[in-house]
Design a protein around this motif. Structure first.
Motif, mmCIF file in Angstrom:
data_model
loop_
_atom_site.group_PDB
_atom_site.id
_atom_site.type_symbol
_atom_site.label_atom_id
_atom_site.label_comp_id
_atom_site.label_asym_id
_atom_site.label_seq_id
_atom_site.Cartn_x
_atom_site.Cartn_y
_atom_site.Cartn_z
ATOM 1 N N GLN A 1 0.832 -1.208 0.000
ATOM 2 C CA GLN A 1 0.000 0.000 0.000
ATOM 3 C C GLN A 1 0.866 1.257 0.000
ATOM 4 N N ALA A 2 1.952 1.234 0.779
ATOM 5 C CA ALA A 2 2.842 2.392 0.840
ATOM 6 C C ALA A 2 3.459 2.683 -0.523
ATOM 7 N N PHE A 3 3.891 1.625 -1.204
ATOM 8 C CA PHE A 3 4.454 1.808 -2.543
ATOM 9 C C PHE A 3 3.429 2.423 -3.483
ATOM 10 N N ASN A 4 2.216 1.921 -3.426
ATOM 11 C CA ASN A 4 1.182 2.395 -4.341
ATOM 12 C C ASN A 4 0.725 3.813 -4.021
ATOM 13 N N LEU A 5 0.875 4.233 -2.769
ATOM 14 C CA LEU A 5 0.427 5.564 -2.361
ATOM 15 C C LEU A 5 1.530 6.611 -2.424
ATOM 16 N N THR A 6 2.732 6.219 -2.828
ATOM 17 C CA THR A 6 3.824 7.179 -2.872
ATOM 18 C C THR A 6 3.550 8.284 -3.888
ATOM 19 N N THR B 1 4.191 10.624 -6.984
ATOM 20 C CA THR B 1 4.928 10.579 -8.249
ATOM 21 C C THR B 1 4.529 11.785 -9.085
ATOM 22 N N SER B 2 5.421 12.203 -9.937
ATOM 23 C CA SER B 2 5.175 13.363 -10.790
ATOM 24 C C SER B 2 3.933 13.150 -11.660
ATOM 25 N N TYR B 3 3.027 14.123 -11.627
ATOM 26 C CA TYR B 3 1.747 14.086 -12.348
ATOM 27 C C TYR B 3 0.825 12.969 -11.862
ATOM 28 N N GLY B 4 1.272 12.185 -10.876
ATOM 29 C CA GLY B 4 0.483 11.034 -10.424
ATOM 30 C C GLY B 4 0.510 9.866 -11.393
ATOM 31 N N LEU B 5 1.474 9.853 -12.325
ATOM 32 C CA LEU B 5 1.473 8.854 -13.398
ATOM 33 C C LEU B 5 1.949 7.465 -12.965
ATOM 34 N N GLN B 6 2.702 7.379 -11.883
ATOM 35 C CA GLN B 6 3.190 6.081 -11.380
ATOM 36 C C GLN B 6 3.857 5.221 -12.461
ATOM 37 N N PRO B 7 5.004 5.664 -12.997
ATOM 38 C CA PRO B 7 5.686 4.862 -14.023
ATOM 39 C C PRO B 7 6.525 3.751 -13.398
ATOM 40 N N LEU B 8 5.987 3.106 -12.369
ATOM 41 C CA LEU B 8 6.742 2.156 -11.564
ATOM 42 C C LEU B 8 5.966 0.874 -11.310
ATOM 43 N N LYS B 9 6.708 -0.191 -11.056
ATOM 44 C CA LYS B 9 6.137 -1.422 -10.511
ATOM 45 C C LYS B 9 7.158 -1.987 -9.523
ATOM 46 N N MET B 10 6.697 -2.830 -8.619
ATOM 47 C CA MET B 10 7.590 -3.394 -7.617
ATOM 48 C C MET B 10 7.420 -4.907 -7.541
ATOM 49 N N LEU B 11 8.536 -5.609 -7.633
ATOM 50 C CA LEU B 11 8.531 -7.054 -7.418
ATOM 51 C C LEU B 11 8.750 -7.324 -5.936
ATOM 52 N N ILE B 12 8.000 -8.266 -5.402
ATOM 53 C CA ILE B 12 8.193 -8.702 -4.015
ATOM 54 C C ILE B 12 8.621 -10.162 -4.060
ATOM 55 N N ASN C 1 13.736 9.031 -11.212
ATOM 56 C CA ASN C 1 13.500 9.945 -10.092
ATOM 57 C C ASN C 1 12.273 9.520 -9.286
ATOM 58 N N GLN C 2 11.262 9.039 -9.969
ATOM 59 C CA GLN C 2 10.048 8.582 -9.274
ATOM 60 C C GLN C 2 10.347 7.345 -8.426
ATOM 61 N N ALA C 3 11.254 6.496 -8.915
ATOM 62 C CA ALA C 3 11.635 5.305 -8.155
ATOM 63 C C ALA C 3 12.275 5.693 -6.827
ATOM 64 N N TYR C 4 13.085 6.755 -6.848
ATOM 65 C CA TYR C 4 13.714 7.210 -5.604
ATOM 66 C C TYR C 4 12.690 7.795 -4.637
ATOM 67 N N LEU C 5 11.658 8.446 -5.180
ATOM 68 C CA LEU C 5 10.570 8.917 -4.313
ATOM 69 C C LEU C 5 9.917 7.730 -3.614
ATOM 70 N N ALA C 6 9.665 6.671 -4.363
ATOM 71 C CA ALA C 6 9.044 5.474 -3.793
ATOM 72 C C ALA C 6 9.943 4.842 -2.737
ATOM 73 N N LEU C 7 11.251 4.819 -2.993
ATOM 74 C CA LEU C 7 12.192 4.270 -2.024
ATOM 75 C C LEU C 7 12.127 5.047 -0.715
ATOM 76 N N GLY C 8 12.089 6.377 -0.808
ATOM 77 C CA GLY C 8 12.004 7.202 0.392
ATOM 78 C C GLY C 8 10.749 6.902 1.196
#
Length: 210
Positions: A32-37, A39-50, A133-140
């Motif tokens: 949930q935290a990853f998905n709520l991070t 991102t610029s424009y809210g576009l979420q150009p990211l995915k996360m493997l667990i 850059n968006q990935a680093y936001l998610a990491l934070g």
């Protein structure tokens, strides 16, 4: 735990307790935290493997300069960027906005068209750098949430992205790995957990403008 106390408790874990595994509830918080991070424009150009398969983690350790955290952690999170952020990707975002917020098309259209046209003018490398850059936001976000949940973590840039991508078949998913975050619980004998934080004094890093 207060936010500041949690951030003082947090450190880049060097040795995980292999016997302790994150509960499904804790993993769900990280999802949930990853998905709520943000991102610029809210576009979420990211995915996360667990990843929680120990055999896979052992293989990935080889592509992580043999850092032991990768195979000893409860889970390994791999933050990836989308290889293609195009008109279709942007349009799908605006479809979600319209569905979730019930925003009229006439209100969304100007910004939708602006983003489509803006991204068309960007070079592939520029879009890639923006997505990273968006990935680093998610990491934070993940590191802060881990601290508040008393989940130990070790953020990593030190790995071989190309080998991760090949081994995990990320190209088939239109993804590229950018950051790795092993998570779990610290080992009692990780001496680094006892070290005091080393930070510059506040008056050297904060500038107050009255």
């Amino acid at each position: 735990m207060s936010n500041i106390k949690a951030l003082n408790w947090r450190y880049a874990t060097k040795k995980f307790d292999e016997t302790r595994i994150l509960s499904e509830k804790k993993v769900e918080v990280l999802k949930q935290a990853f998905n709520l991070t943000a991102t610029s424009y809210g576009l979420q150009p990211l995915k996360m493997l667990i990843i929680s398969n120990k055999e896979i983690q052992k293989e990935l350790k080889e592509f992580s300069y043999n850092q032991q955290q990768v195979d000893s952690a409860s889970h390994v999170l791999v933050i990836c960027i989308e290889n293609k952020v195009d008109e279709e990707f942007i349009t799908n975002y605006f479809k979600r906005v319209k569905h979730v917020r019930e925003t009229p098309e006439e209100i969304l259209k100007p910004f939708h068209e602006f983003l489509v046209n803006d991204f068309k003018t960007k070079e592939v490398e520029e879009i890639e750098a923006w997505a990273i850059n968006q990935a680093y936001l998610a990491l934070g976000t993940l590191l802060t949430v881990c601290a508040s949940e008393e989940i130990d973590a070790c953020p990593m840039e030190g790995f071989e992205p190309e080998k991760y991508d090949e081994f995990l078949k990320l190209h088939d998913k239109n993804l590229r790995s950018v950051l790795v975050l092993p998570v779990g619980y610290r080992s009692d004998d990780d001496m680094f957990s006892k070290f005091k934080k080393v930070r510059r004094p506040l008056d050297e890093v904060i500038i107050e403008v009255d």
